[in-house]
Design a protein around this motif. Structure first.
Motif, PDB file in Angstrom:
ATOM      1  N   ALA A   1      38.113 -25.358 -19.341  1.00  9.62           N
ATOM      2  CA  ALA A   1      36.657 -25.314 -19.205  1.00  9.62           C
ATOM      3  C   ALA A   1      36.176 -26.146 -18.026  1.00  9.62           C
ATOM      4  N   SER A   2      36.796 -27.303 -17.813  1.00  9.91           N
ATOM      5  CA  SER A   2      36.398 -28.166 -16.695  1.00  9.91           C
ATOM      6  C   SER A   2      36.710 -27.506 -15.359  1.00  9.91           C
ATOM      7  N   GLY A   3      37.837 -26.813 -15.275  1.00 11.21           N
ATOM      8  CA  GLY A   3      38.167 -26.093 -14.051  1.00 11.21           C
ATOM      9  C   GLY A   3      37.132 -25.035 -13.731  1.00 11.21           C
ATOM     10  N   GLY A   4      36.674 -24.330 -14.764  1.00 11.25           N
ATOM     11  CA  GLY A   4      35.631 -23.329 -14.557  1.00 11.25           C
ATOM     12  C   GLY A   4      34.329 -23.954 -14.096  1.00 11.25           C
ATOM     13  N   THR A   5      33.977 -25.078 -14.697  1.00 15.49           N
ATOM     14  CA  THR A   5      32.749 -25.769 -14.307  1.00 15.49           C
ATOM     15  C   THR A   5      32.791 -26.222 -12.859  1.00 15.49           C
ATOM     16  N   MET A   6      33.924 -26.776 -12.447  1.00 15.92           N
ATOM     17  CA  MET A   6      34.069 -27.279 -11.082  1.00 15.92           C
ATOM     18  C   MET A   6      33.923 -26.163 -10.057  1.00 15.92           C
ATOM     19  N   ILE A   7      34.612 -25.061 -10.266  1.00 13.63           N
ATOM     20  CA  ILE A   7      34.637 -24.008  -9.252  1.00 13.63           C
ATOM     21  C   ILE A   7      33.315 -23.247  -9.218  1.00 13.63           C
ATOM     22  N   ILE A   8      32.727 -22.964 -10.375  1.00 16.68           N
ATOM     23  CA  ILE A   8      31.496 -22.176 -10.399  1.00 16.68           C
ATOM     24  C   ILE A   8      30.328 -22.978  -9.848  1.00 16.68           C
ATOM     25  N   SER A   9      30.237 -24.247 -10.180  1.00 14.63           N
ATOM     26  CA  SER A   9      29.129 -25.067  -9.684  1.00 14.63           C
ATOM     27  C   SER A   9      29.134 -25.151  -8.167  1.00 14.63           C
ATOM     28  N   LEU A  10      30.314 -25.251  -7.578  1.00 17.81           N
ATOM     29  CA  LEU A  10      30.396 -25.306  -6.121  1.00 17.81           C
ATOM     30  C   LEU A  10      29.997 -23.973  -5.487  1.00 17.81           C
ATOM     31  N   VAL A  11      30.472 -22.868  -6.061  1.00 15.79           N
ATOM     32  CA  VAL A  11      30.091 -21.544  -5.555  1.00 15.79           C
ATOM     33  C   VAL A  11      28.591 -21.339  -5.702  1.00 15.79           C
ATOM     34  N   PHE A  12      28.036 -21.814  -6.808  1.00 15.32           N
ATOM     35  CA  PHE A  12      26.601 -21.715  -7.057  1.00 15.32           C
ATOM     36  C   PHE A  12      25.823 -22.370  -5.919  1.00 15.32           C
ATOM     37  N   ILE A  13      26.247 -23.571  -5.552  1.00 14.60           N
ATOM     38  CA  ILE A  13      25.553 -24.317  -4.500  1.00 14.60           C
ATOM     39  C   ILE A  13      25.671 -23.612  -3.154  1.00 14.60           C
ATOM     40  N   ILE A  14      26.855 -23.122  -2.848  1.00 13.57           N
ATOM     41  CA  ILE A  14      27.073 -22.455  -1.564  1.00 13.57           C
ATOM     42  C   ILE A  14      26.237 -21.183  -1.457  1.00 13.57           C
ATOM     43  N   GLU A  15      26.093 -20.458  -2.562  1.00 17.24           N
ATOM     44  CA  GLU A  15      25.374 -19.187  -2.523  1.00 17.24           C
ATOM     45  C   GLU A  15      23.866 -19.347  -2.571  1.00 17.24           C
ATOM     46  N   ILE A  16      23.376 -20.453  -3.080  1.00 16.50           N
ATOM     47  CA  ILE A  16      21.941 -20.604  -3.273  1.00 16.50           C
ATOM     48  C   ILE A  16      21.220 -21.013  -1.999  1.00 16.50           C
ATOM     49  N   VAL A  17      21.958 -21.547  -1.017  1.00 13.32           N
ATOM     50  CA  VAL A  17      21.344 -21.992   0.233  1.00 13.32           C
ATOM     51  C   VAL A  17      21.678 -21.011   1.351  1.00 13.32           C
ATOM     52  N   GLY A  18      20.973 -21.144   2.455  1.00 12.60           N
ATOM     53  CA  GLY A  18      21.233 -20.300   3.603  1.00 12.60           C
ATOM     54  C   GLY A  18      22.516 -20.677   4.305  1.00 12.60           C
ATOM     55  N   PRO A  19      23.077 -19.755   5.092  1.00 14.21           N
ATOM     56  CA  PRO A  19      24.353 -20.020   5.775  1.00 14.21           C
ATOM     57  C   PRO A  19      24.338 -21.270   6.631  1.00 14.21           C
ATOM     58  N   GLN A  20      23.189 -21.577   7.241  1.00 12.66           N
ATOM     59  CA  GLN A  20      23.120 -22.732   8.128  1.00 12.66           C
ATOM     60  C   GLN A  20      23.156 -24.060   7.380  1.00 12.66           C
ATOM     61  N   HIS A  21      22.999 -24.024   6.053  1.00 18.16           N
ATOM     62  CA  HIS A  21      22.994 -25.254   5.258  1.00 18.16           C
ATOM     63  C   HIS A  21      24.223 -25.369   4.350  1.00 18.16           C
ATOM     64  N   ARG A  22      25.138 -24.439   4.416  1.00 13.86           N
ATOM     65  CA  ARG A  22      26.251 -24.425   3.467  1.00 13.86           C
ATOM     66  C   ARG A  22      27.189 -25.603   3.640  1.00 13.86           C
TER      67      ARG A  22
END
Length: 324
Positions: free
Chosen positions: A177-198
């Motif tokens: 479960a912790s592995g899932g939390t770590m990877i999804i939260s990071l992808v969430f952050i990368i996808e929620i912002v624009g490319p110039q802020h990733r």
């Protein structure tokens, strides 16, 4: 001439939309994105606690034999194993009782101390792959909610373990479960912002990890034994996980799933009305920056990307009540 320049300007604008449609629609970074990023970054804290708690669960521990078979009198040496020893006394520095003293992880059982962490990290390996697939198939938000729910369930259960192997079994699921939390939260952050802020967002997302490490020592300081220690940061994780209900779905994941592709004429008219009354009112900067886009009705009506994003825009922003 003026009409030609206007047409050329509209064509250039439409070409710009091809670069990053999500950014053009909801912006690259703002208060909403910052709030989502902070919540997603804090969710990682529980995974950090699970991964680093081994420092206090199985510390280097000195021991001495205090009882031998047949009540033999032997001058016992510190941290020395004896075949005829029936009881050891442990010298603890932080917690009064750790996994070492609870399950006797010394001498022939010393390998079990490191095996505990191996089980957790093996769970991480499985969880990253499993929940990565779940987040791709069912959505980032769904994957994060599932991983966090499983994580907190097993975290609250593990302090009640009555044997070493039950403890390790629960740690395996905690690792998944912790592995899932770590990877999804990071992808969430990368996808929620624009490319110039990733790059900046991805780097800043790990800053709360240091705070989580510091808090781990605070939990240990106010704990009597390993059970209380695990329960303390499990309860703290519950508080943090309560914020995930405010997280929206990733707009890029919604776009990638081609939702609302097939629309009737009535649906198109409804979406057109919503785009004037809804999307533009929620994203007023968009209308102010590109007011002449309203005249390009044909483009909006037949561009499925607009259908998907506009119909989901209210859903994306509503959970945080951040309508600008």
């Amino acid at each position: 001439m003026e009409r030609g320049r206007s047409t050329s300007s509209s064509e250039n604008l439409l070409d710009d939309f091809e670069d990053d449609y999500v950014v053009k629609s909801i912006g690259a970074f703002g208060v909403w994105q910052a709030t989502v990023c902070v919540i997603a970054a804090l969710v990682r804290s529980a995974a950090i606690w699970n991964m680093l708690s081994i420092i206090f669960l199985t510390p280097a521990t000195q021991f001495v034999c205090v009882k031998f078979e047949d009540n033999a009198t032997v001058l016992a040496q510190n941290s020395t194993c004896y075949n005829n020893c029936v009881e050891y006394m442990y010298y603890e520095e932080v917690l009064e009782r750790t996994l070492i003293s609870e399950f006797g992880l010394i001498c022939d059982g010393a390998w079990k101390a490191s095996f505990t962490q191996s089980m957790l990290m093996f769970g991480f390996l499985i969880g990253v792959s499993l929940f990565g697939w779940i987040s791709d198939r069912f959505g980032r938000r769904i994957g994060l909610i599932i991983s966090c729910t499983l994580n907190i369930t097993f975290m609250l259960a593990v302090p009640f373990s009555q044997s070493y192997w039950i403890f390790n079994t629960l740690r395996l699921f905690i690792g998944m479960a912790s592995g899932g939390t770590m990877i999804i939260s990071l992808v969430f952050i990368i996808e929620i912002v624009g490319p110039q802020h990733r790059e900046a967002a991805g780097s800043l997302a790990i800053l709360p990890d240091g705070l989580a490490q510091g808090l781990l020592s605070v939990f240990a300081y106010y704990s009597v034994d390993w059970r209380m220690f695990l329960m303390e940061y499990a309860i703290a994780s519950v508080v943090i996980y309560m914020f995930i209900v405010f997280l929206p779905e990733s707009p890029r994941w919604l776009m990638s799933k081609d939702s609302n592709m097939s629309l009737s004429n009535d649906d198109e008219q409804n979406i057109w009305t919503q785009s004037i009354n809804g999307c533009y009112s929620n994203c007023h900067w968009y209308y102010n920056d590109y007011p002449h886009v309203c005249a390009t009705r044909t483009y909006w009506l037949h561009d499925p990307r607009h259908h998907r994003l506009c119909s989901n825009l209210h859903y994306i922003r509503s959970p945080l009540c951040l309508h600008f």
